[in-house]
Design a protein around this motif. Structure first.
Motif, short mmCIF file in Angstrom:
data_model
loop_
_atom_site.label_atom_id
_atom_site.label_comp_id
_atom_site.label_asym_id
_atom_site.label_seq_id
_atom_site.Cartn_x
_atom_site.Cartn_y
_atom_site.Cartn_z
N ASN A 35 0.84 -1.21 0.00
CA ASN A 35 0.00 0.00 0.00
C ASN A 35 0.87 1.25 0.00
OD1 ASN A 35 -2.29 -1.63 2.20
ND2 ASN A 35 -2.56 -1.23 0.05
N GLY A 36 0.49 2.19 -0.84
CA GLY A 36 1.20 3.46 -0.86
C GLY A 36 2.51 3.43 -1.63
N ALA A 37 2.76 2.31 -2.35
CA ALA A 37 4.01 2.19 -3.08
C ALA A 37 4.08 3.15 -4.26
CB ALA A 37 4.18 0.75 -3.58
N GLY A 38 2.91 3.57 -4.74
CA GLY A 38 2.89 4.48 -5.90
C GLY A 38 2.36 3.82 -7.15
N LYS A 39 1.75 2.65 -7.02
CA LYS A 39 1.25 1.91 -8.18
C LYS A 39 0.14 2.69 -8.89
CE LYS A 39 -0.10 -1.58 -5.65
NZ LYS A 39 0.25 -1.08 -4.30
N THR A 40 -0.85 3.11 -8.11
CA THR A 40 -1.99 3.81 -8.71
C THR A 40 -1.54 5.12 -9.36
OG1 THR A 40 -3.51 2.85 -7.11
CG2 THR A 40 -4.22 4.86 -8.20
N THR A 41 -0.68 5.84 -8.66
CA THR A 41 -0.20 7.11 -9.21
C THR A 41 0.52 6.87 -10.54
OG1 THR A 41 0.09 7.80 -6.93
CG2 THR A 41 1.04 9.21 -8.62
N GLN A 53 -9.05 2.29 -9.47
CA GLN A 53 -9.00 1.48 -8.24
C GLN A 53 -10.31 1.57 -7.46
OE1 GLN A 53 -5.62 2.17 -5.71
NE2 GLN A 53 -6.15 0.44 -4.41
N1 LIG Z 1 -4.18 13.00 -4.45
C1 LIG Z 1 -3.22 12.76 -3.57
N2 LIG Z 1 -2.81 13.73 -2.72
C2 LIG Z 1 -1.83 13.50 -1.83
N3 LIG Z 1 -1.19 12.34 -1.69
C3 LIG Z 1 -1.54 11.33 -2.50
C4 LIG Z 1 -2.57 11.49 -3.48
N4 LIG Z 1 -2.71 10.34 -4.14
C5 LIG Z 1 -1.82 9.49 -3.60
N5 LIG Z 1 -1.11 10.07 -2.61
C6 LIG Z 1 -0.02 9.46 -1.83
O1 LIG Z 1 0.89 8.93 -2.74
C7 LIG Z 1 1.38 7.67 -2.28
C8 LIG Z 1 1.21 6.65 -3.36
O2 LIG Z 1 -0.18 6.42 -3.55
P1 LIG Z 1 -0.73 5.35 -4.58
O3 LIG Z 1 -2.19 5.49 -4.59
O4 LIG Z 1 -0.03 5.51 -5.87
O5 LIG Z 1 -0.31 3.98 -3.90
P2 LIG Z 1 -0.66 2.50 -4.34
O6 LIG Z 1 0.63 1.84 -4.59
O7 LIG Z 1 -1.63 2.49 -5.42
O8 LIG Z 1 -1.29 1.93 -3.00
P3 LIG Z 1 -2.47 0.88 -2.80
O9 LIG Z 1 -1.88 -0.47 -2.87
O10 LIG Z 1 -2.95 1.17 -1.43
O11 LIG Z 1 -3.48 1.14 -3.83
C9 LIG Z 1 0.61 7.35 -1.02
O12 LIG Z 1 1.48 7.58 0.09
C10 LIG Z 1 -0.52 8.32 -0.98
O13 LIG Z 1 -0.78 8.74 0.33
#
Ligand SMILES: Nc1ncnc2c1ncn2[C@@H]1O[C@H](COP(=O)(O)OP(=O)(O)OP(=O)(O)O)[C@@H](O)[C@H]1O
Ligand SMILES: [Mg+2]
Lengths: 348, 296
Positions: free
Chosen positions: B35-41, B80
């Protein structure tokens, strides 16, 4: 199906499947229409009651005017006591050629009106007694439509207000909900332009407004209320449509600013409620203080109201379209431009 | 799809911190990470939903940001968090999304069958279960038959049966030459499905290769696990091929680099009760890369 049609359909379904929305769009304004319609049904023909003592041509002529209701008393003293108690605004007595007029200073408005009527009647009789033809004559007739009844004022007011709320809420809540539920982001990933999304929402809002108007006017036209579409009423249609657009633009602005449905509902109420009170929805604007009438000129609801009444009630010609239409169109453009500026596809 | 050194910061937080990767046409690519690795971003930058602070993206030969309308019909995205129209049934959702792409209702109905939601066609979106919503969301991403499909944790919340059905759907799509990029928390699933995976943590890609190659590159010992009590720790350590020996309340674990020898020695002693053999997995790769247990 085209993207435009299916988006519009999605919005229409979201609209009629939501009971709260249906309530606030139709039932809520109708409740006000029913209450005010029944409350003021007879107010136009309401007469001033005046104490009357004795007999004679003046008392007879007063009764014949049909403007005042006479309440008989055996002696002047009894009638004056009633006036003193505040039960009557004035009392008139005739004994031979002598006319007595007693009034309550606490109700000068009505007493003055009655005095004017009494003096007028007496003057007429005096003139008739001289056997001279009158030198000055008054040619009088009603300038408003002859069918003027309170329902003619009430229905356009409530209709504009009901249409205004649902246009503002419809636009604002769709925008907020779609942003919150990521539908806007998802639509952005599809080959659909902003104009398509926007125009489908406009069409739905206008459609809902037309249904509202038909329902309100239809119910107002029931025999109990007796609304009549008279004279140049059809000219009110462009004012109505531009009014819907102005409130749609306000809804877009509210929706662009607010992150949640709750915030949007609150903001929309804050915008529409004062307008409703100051634009002649619940009481005629002419009854409010001058400054308030001036302030209300900045509200689109005031112009929508006035514009519609110009035709529905006052039977004005097409030239009366210019001011309300220009104001409402200007409002739409300016507010719409601001909304477009602050619009966001997603919560940042 | 070519991504070069993209970065995205939210305030002080570097959500994506220099990611480069490329995915070939027809490839099935997985992005893994906690979680929070940055995948979604990362995915959203590639899809054109977010603007990177720096770096470049080419998707089907074009830059997805700012919004490129001709590119959109060729790309399918499942976000997601599912995104549905309020108060519409499953079928109406699909029909609406289909029409946004100029696709007819027939195809929308086929998609319902494909994800096994035909019997839920007339159910409102908010009355579907979590997994059913997830399947509907995937169907909406695939309804216009895109060339590149982005799925953000499509198998989260699915029951084992639905997960396997989805695997079949995705494999069928890949077999038709489409490209799939997806994120998941299930390392075992990624090992089975993906041609290549990238392992992400804290906005960076730690490793990227075929799953088998990553596991092999780890050069980790095989673990042989026995029921506790079937063999003493000392005896176990004395067996041919035996390495480190560990014991807990339930089991005895022998790590070995010569599993064949160790297993035949065990067989000779008749000590095979409750035997499990565990070779290294992506989980071990992750552990090795981050020094942390993989906790999704
Ligand atoms: N709109 C936003 N504003 C501020 N911080 C954000 C925003 N979107 C994501 N983050 C932060 O960026 C980091 C990466 O988020 P991301 O959603 O890419 O993680 P993820 O790998 O998809 O996690 P998960 O497995 O929980 O889906 C997280 O620490 C999150 O808190
Ligand atoms: Mg994510």
């Amino acid at each position: 199906m085209t993207a435009f049609k299916s988006l519009a359909l999605a919005m229409v379904k979201g609209f009629y499947r939501d009971k709260a929305t249906l309530f606030f769009t139709f039932v809520f304004p109708l409740m006000f229409l029913l209450i005010f319609g029944l409350l003021f049904r007879d107010s136009g023909s309401e007469k001033i009651t005046v104490g009357a003592v004795g007999e004679g041509p003046v008392i007879t002529a007063l009764a014949d005017t049909g403007v005042v209701e006479l309440e008989r008393y055996p002696t002047m003293a009894e009638a004056v006591a009633k006036v003193r108690d505040g039960d009557l605004p004035a009392a008139v007595g005739q004994s031979g050629n002598e006319i007595t007029y007693r009034f309550a200073a606490s109700d000068q408005n009505q007493a003055g009106t009655v005095r004017g009527i009494v003096v007028g009647v007496v003057d007429n009789l005096n003139l008739a007694a001289t056997n001279q033809p009158p030198r000055y004559t008054v040619d009088e007739s009603n300038v408003e439509d002859s069918s003027l009844e309170p329902i003619q004022f009430i229905t356009p007011g409530i209709m504009s207000w009901g249409v205004a709320i649902s246009a503002v809420f419809g636009a604002a809540l769709t925008l907020v909900n779609w942003r919150k539920k990521q539908v806007l982001r998802r639509i952005r990933l599809a080959p659909v332009g902003v104009p398509t999304v926007l125009s489908s929402r406009v069409v739905v809002s206008v459609g809902v407004a037309i249904v509202q108007a038909v329902v309100f006017l239809g119910i107002g036209s029931l025999p109990v209320f007796g609304l009549r579409l008279v004279g140049t009423w059809a000219l009110a249609i462009p004012v109505f449509l531009l009014g819907v657009l102005a409130f749609f633009a306000i809804g877009m602005l509210v929706g662009a600013f607010c992150k949640t449905e709750e915030a949007a509902t609150g903001a929309a109420n804050i915008v529409v409620m004062p307008m409703a009170f100051l634009s002649g929805t619940f009481f005629p604007i002419e009854q409010s203080p001058k400054w308030m009438q001036a302030v209300s000129q900045i509200f689109p609801l005031r112009h929508m109201n006035d514009g519609i009444m110009d035709f529905l009630v006052r039977g004005q010609g097409a030239s009366a379209l210019v001011v309300p239409c220009l104001v409402l169109a200007g409002f739409t453009v300016v507010v719409g431009a601001i909304a477009a500026k602050v619009f966001q596809w997603e919560d940042s | 799809m070519v991504v070069e050194d993209i970065r995205k910061a939210y305030g002080d937080l570097k959500a994506v911190d220099g990611v480069s990767l490329s995915v070939a046409e027809g490839e099935f690519f997985g992005i893994l990470g906690p979680n929070g690795a940055g995948k979604t971003t990362t995915l959203e930058i590639i899809e054109g939903l977010r603007e990177p602070d720096s770096g470049s993206v080419r998707l089907l030969g074009e830059s997805p940001w700012p919004r490129r309308v001709p590119l959109l019909p060729r790309v399918g995205v499942q976000l997601q968090a599912s995104s549905f129209f309020e108060k519409l049934t499953a079928r109406e959702q699909l029909e609406t999304f289909a029409s946004l792409y100029g696709v007819g209702a027939t195809r929308a109905h086929e998609m319902l069958d494909l994800v096994g939601l035909a019997d839920k066609a007339d159910t409102r979106e908010d009355k579907l279960s979590g997994g059913q919503r997830q399947r509907l969301s995937i169907a909406c991403a695939l309804v216009h038959d895109p060339d590149v499909v982005f799925l953000d944790e499509p198998t989260a919340a699915l029951d084992p049966q639905a997960r396997r059905n989805l695997w079949d759907v995705l494999r069928a799509i890949q077999a038709r030459g489409k490209t799939i990029v997806y994120t998941t928390h299930y390392l075992d699933e990624a090992e089975i499905l993906c041609d290549r995976v990238a392992i992400m943590d804290k906005g960076r890609i730690l490793a990227m290769d075929r799953p088998a190659a990553l596991v092999r590159g780890l050069d980790a010992p095989t673990h042989v696990i026995l029921e506790r009590g079937s063999l003493s720790a000392a005896d176990a350590a004395a067996l041919p091929g035996s390495g480190e020996v560990g014991e807990d309340e339930l089991s005895l674990t022998i790590s070995t680099r010569q599993p064949a020898e160790l297993l035949s020695a065990l067989a000779n002693r008749g000590a095979l009760e409750g035997l499990q053999v565990r070779t290294a997995t992506l989980e071990d790769v992750f552990l090795n890369l981050t020094g942390r247990e993989y906790r999704a």
